[in-house]
Design a protein around this motif. Structure first.
Motif, PDB file in Angstrom:
ATOM      1  N   PHE A  50       0.898  -1.158  -0.033  1.00 24.71           N
ATOM      2  CA  PHE A  50      -0.086  -0.288  -0.077  1.00 24.71           C
ATOM      3  C   PHE A  50       1.065   1.193  -0.088  1.00 24.71           C
ATOM      4  O   PHE A  50       0.424   2.180  -0.521  1.00 24.71           O
ATOM      5  N   GLU A  93       1.080   4.074  -2.757  1.00 27.14           N
ATOM      6  CA  GLU A  93       0.662   5.109  -2.223  1.00 27.14           C
ATOM      7  C   GLU A  93      -0.972   5.229  -2.141  1.00 27.14           C
ATOM      8  O   GLU A  93      -1.504   6.462  -2.828  1.00 27.14           O
ATOM      9  N   ARG A  94      -1.405   4.202  -1.742  1.00 29.01           N
ATOM     10  CA  ARG A  94      -2.783   4.013  -1.432  1.00 29.01           C
ATOM     11  C   ARG A  94      -3.328   4.294   0.048  1.00 29.01           C
ATOM     12  O   ARG A  94      -2.668   3.621   0.794  1.00 29.01           O
ATOM     13  N   TYR A 130      -5.007   3.176   3.409  1.00 27.54           N
ATOM     14  CA  TYR A 130      -5.535   1.968   3.897  1.00 27.54           C
ATOM     15  C   TYR A 130      -5.933   2.109   5.662  1.00 27.54           C
ATOM     16  O   TYR A 130      -5.404   2.912   6.385  1.00 27.54           O
ATOM     17  N   LEU A 172      -7.847  -1.304  -0.574  1.00 24.08           N
ATOM     18  CA  LEU A 172      -8.111  -1.853  -2.355  1.00 24.08           C
ATOM     19  C   LEU A 172      -9.530  -2.346  -2.423  1.00 24.08           C
ATOM     20  O   LEU A 172     -10.338  -1.885  -1.819  1.00 24.08           O
ATOM     21  N   SER A 187     -10.819   3.175  -2.067  1.00 24.88           N
ATOM     22  CA  SER A 187     -10.938   2.011  -3.168  1.00 24.88           C
ATOM     23  C   SER A 187     -11.978   2.695  -4.105  1.00 24.88           C
ATOM     24  O   SER A 187     -13.057   3.151  -3.703  1.00 24.88           O
ATOM     25  N   GLN A 221      -6.081  13.270  -2.971  1.00 18.68           N
ATOM     26  CA  GLN A 221      -6.766  12.031  -2.824  1.00 18.68           C
ATOM     27  C   GLN A 221      -8.178  12.169  -3.638  1.00 18.68           C
ATOM     28  O   GLN A 221      -8.717  11.011  -3.995  1.00 18.68           O
ATOM     29  N   PHE A 241      -7.695  11.357  -7.078  1.00 18.00           N
ATOM     30  CA  PHE A 241      -7.740  10.009  -7.361  1.00 18.00           C
ATOM     31  C   PHE A 241      -8.965   9.195  -7.260  1.00 18.00           C
ATOM     32  O   PHE A 241      -9.538   8.615  -8.169  1.00 18.00           O
ATOM     33  N   SER A 262      -6.995   3.221 -14.151  1.00 19.74           N
ATOM     34  CA  SER A 262      -7.240   1.697 -13.936  1.00 19.74           C
ATOM     35  C   SER A 262      -8.275   0.992 -14.851  1.00 19.74           C
ATOM     36  O   SER A 262      -8.171  -0.077 -15.245  1.00 19.74           O
TER      37      SER A 262
END
Length: 429
Positions: free
Chosen positions: A159, A163-164, A166, A172, A221, A281, A284, A302
């Motif tokens: 993660f 760079e996500r 969590y 995810l 996500s 954020q 994204f 994606s």
């Protein structure tokens, strides 16, 4: 104070079920397994209480389909001479989800004296709000991130690499699927529970939670956008807003929804223009929206990758029918659920797996007619989610099976009490 602590314990247990984690000091044992063991114990105690086991036809059919799917997957691994038992042991995963759900439903019933759709919705909503808040804290408070990473094993190295955001077990697509379902459950309660719709505080808390999960959950996500879209449609067409005789509580719900929507948009715009991390954020989370506004096309990186690289299909008749027996370790380089399931167990296996969820949805549409639209949308979302990721959402159906099972157990116990009273007091006969 004690009651509040009980609520916290149940909430933590629900989080451990919905977002299973392993601890760094016990990496081979996750919380879902622990809850399953507790669920077996609760089921045993209930059986000792009522001395009778009743299995509904719907649940029995689900068990048979899970067994059949497991057998087909095992046959696929056998005929293809592989050792990839990802779904060949699906019946075990099915049982773990069921008994884990039995544990949390039993806890809710012990603390509240009952367990139903609304109570479960309150708990899963609180858990998702906490997970979204925890994700923001992990991202912004280094000491909190270090504390979580020291005790929780959840692949956080990956993660960080991508760079996500969590949370504690929430990351995810699996997190997005759960956020999607919870947003839909919130909408179902707002649409169908008259007590909630007549209580401005209940509506307000649920709507605040709804928008918080929708915004931050989408940053964790982007699968969450499915739940947001489906929920907004469900809220409009499932309520009585468009009926000729608009009820008072529909007007109250519409007014509060509009108010909190405006507040959520206002706060988001302010933070988007003043906070660089929130800006990134949101870029994204709502990449498709920004691309549409700025470039005139709805697309995300994606989605482009899915369309460009991940539509991988079998190349021979045998694989189309029974699969290749390979699933784990991203072996075909695709996340798409339809591709991965068919490549693993063929059209035969996938058809049985899909039928399992069709049966589950139909069972609960019949048992709970007031929530028929919820279960119909849930079924549709299942097939939509598989366009993006291979995932199993039986966990939520397991909760509903357990709610009904505990209700049956309660009814049997009450009948036995009445029978005992009639024996002790002949006047009741």
């Amino acid at each position: 104070m004690i009651r509040f602590l009980l609520y916290i314990i149940v909430g933590v247990s629900v989080s451990f079920f919905l977002f299973p984690i392993a601890f760094t000091f016990l990496p081979s044992l996750n919380t879902k397994m622990v809850l399953a063991v507790l669920g077996v114990m609760f089921a045993g105690m209930n059986w000792l209480t009522v001395r009778e086991i009743k299995i509904s036809k719907g649940f029995l059919l689900s068990v048979i389909l899970a067994l059949l799917f497991s057998f087909i997957c095992y046959y696929s691994t056998d005929i293809n001479k592989t050792t990839d038992y990802a779904y060949a042991s699906y019946i075990l995963s099915f049982a773990v989800w069921y008994f884990g759900a039995y544990a949390i439903c039993s806890m809710i019933k012990i603390v509240h004296g009952k367990v139903d759709f609304k109570l479960v919705t309150y708990y899963v909503t609180a858990v998702c709000v906490f997970q979204c808040a925890a994700a923001l804290m992990i991202d912004n408070i280094p000491s909190f991130k270090q504390f979580v990473d020291s005790y929780v094993s959840q692949g956080q190295e990956f993660f960080d690499e991508v760079e996500r955001l969590y949370g504690i077990g929430a990351a995810l697509d699996p997190a997005g699927v759960r956020f999607t379902i919870v947003l839909l459950m919130i909408t179902a309660v707002l649409n169908n529970d008259e007590k909630v719709r007549n209580n401005a505080w209940s509506i307000s808390l649920l709507l605040i939670s709804f928008f918080f999960i929708a915004i931050i959950g989408n940053a964790i996500s982007r699968t969450t956008i499915l739940g947001l879209g489906a929920s907004l449609g469900y809220l409009l067409f499932g309520s009585s807003v468009f009926r000729k005789a608009i009820k008072q509580y529909s007007g109250k719900l519409s007014l509060l929804f509009g108010l909190f929507l405006a507040v959520a948009i206002g706060i988001s715009i302010y933070l988007y223009n003043t906070n660089i991390e929130f800006y990134d954020q949101m870029r994204f989370a709502f990449e498709g929206f920004f691309n549409y506004v700025e470039k005139g096309e709805w697309r995300t990186d994606s989605t482009d990758k899915l369309n460009r690289e991940m539509w991988v299909w079998p190349e021979d008749q045998k694989t189309w029918l029974i699969g290749s027996g390979l699933f784990d370790n991203f072996v075909y380089g695709t996340d798409i659920g339809y591709c991965r399931f068919i490549l693993y167990s063929g059209l035969i296996g996938f058809s049985v797996f899909a039928l399992l969820f069709v049966v589950n949805a139909l069972v609960f549409m019949k048992r709970h007619p007031e929530y028929w639209m919820f279960f119909l949308i849930l079924l549709v979302l299942t097939f939509i989610i598989w366009f993006k990721v291979a995932t199993d959402i039986f966990f939520i159906y397991a909760v509903f099976y357990c709610i009904d099972s505990l209700k049956v157990t309660e009814d049997i116990a009450e009948k036995e009490e009445v029978y005992e009273d009639s024996v002790l007091h002949p006047r009741y006969i």
